[in-house]
Design a protein around this motif. Structure first.
Motif, PDB file in Angstrom:
ATOM      1  N   ASN A  47       0.831  -1.207   0.000  1.00  0.00           N
ATOM      2  CA  ASN A  47       0.000   0.000   0.000  1.00  0.00           C
ATOM      3  C   ASN A  47       0.862   1.251   0.000  1.00  0.00           C
ATOM      4  OD1 ASN A  47      -2.432  -1.318  -0.033  1.00  0.00           O
ATOM      5  ND2 ASN A  47      -2.803  -1.137   2.147  1.00  0.00           N
ATOM      6  N   LEU A  48       1.915   1.235   0.764  1.00  0.00           N
ATOM      7  CA  LEU A  48       2.794   2.402   0.838  1.00  0.00           C
ATOM      8  C   LEU A  48       3.513   2.635  -0.489  1.00  0.00           C
ATOM      9  CD1 LEU A  48       4.254   2.010   4.436  1.00  0.00           C
ATOM     10  CD2 LEU A  48       2.508   3.622   3.658  1.00  0.00           C
ATOM     11  N   SER A  49       3.901   1.569  -1.157  1.00  0.00           N
ATOM     12  CA  SER A  49       4.572   1.737  -2.446  1.00  0.00           C
ATOM     13  C   SER A  49       3.593   2.235  -3.508  1.00  0.00           C
ATOM     14  CB  SER A  49       5.239   0.440  -2.887  1.00  0.00           C
ATOM     15  OG  SER A  49       4.271  -0.544  -3.152  1.00  0.00           O
ATOM     16  N   SER A  50       2.334   1.913  -3.343  1.00  0.00           N
ATOM     17  CA  SER A  50       1.309   2.381  -4.287  1.00  0.00           C
ATOM     18  C   SER A  50       0.976   3.851  -4.067  1.00  0.00           C
ATOM     19  CB  SER A  50       0.032   1.563  -4.124  1.00  0.00           C
ATOM     20  OG  SER A  50       0.273   0.215  -4.423  1.00  0.00           O
ATOM     21  N   LEU A  51       1.311   4.370  -2.910  1.00  0.00           N
ATOM     22  CA  LEU A  51       0.984   5.747  -2.584  1.00  0.00           C
ATOM     23  C   LEU A  51       1.593   6.732  -3.580  1.00  0.00           C
ATOM     24  CD1 LEU A  51      -0.508   7.488  -0.557  1.00  0.00           C
ATOM     25  CD2 LEU A  51       1.571   7.571   0.824  1.00  0.00           C
TER      26      LEU A  51
END
Length: 108
Positions: A70-74
């Motif tokens: 999720n953080l990398s998709s941010l």
């Protein structure tokens, strides 16, 4: 459809509405057929409804956890948001031109 896919689809819909707005402006400038303008307006209305639906769907999405994925998709989400904001500004510019043109043709 995952959140990134929804943002990508939303951006594509903004591309569609921008292109339709440009086509409407061109038809108005060239004094195109009323039926053609009405057809374009109908298509634009449908795309607008899709944008509204997608926006509501994105707004109601829950992020269940803060995993690394999720953080990398941010960063990707932020990029989509920037692109969508830019498209929205361009749409507004074209809409302003349409409104100005219509006011010039019918100054009441």
């Amino acid at each position: 459809m995952c959140l990134l896919e929804q943002y990508k689809k939303l951006l594509m819909e903004y591309d569609k509405v921008l292109n339709l707005s440009k086509m409407i402006l061109a038809e108005l400038k060239n004094e195109g057929e009323e039926k053609d303008i009405i057809s374009l307006l109908g298509k634009k209305r449908k795309v607008g409804e899709t944008i509204t639906h997608l926006t509501k769907k994105i707004a109601s999405s829950e992020i269940k956890s803060y995993s690394d994925s999720n953080l990398s998709s941010l960063a990707e989400v932020k990029d989509f948001l920037n692109q969508i904001t830019e498209k929205a500004k361009l749409v507004q510019e074209v809409e302003d031109k349409i409104q100005n043109l219509l006011q010039q043709k019918d100054p009441r």
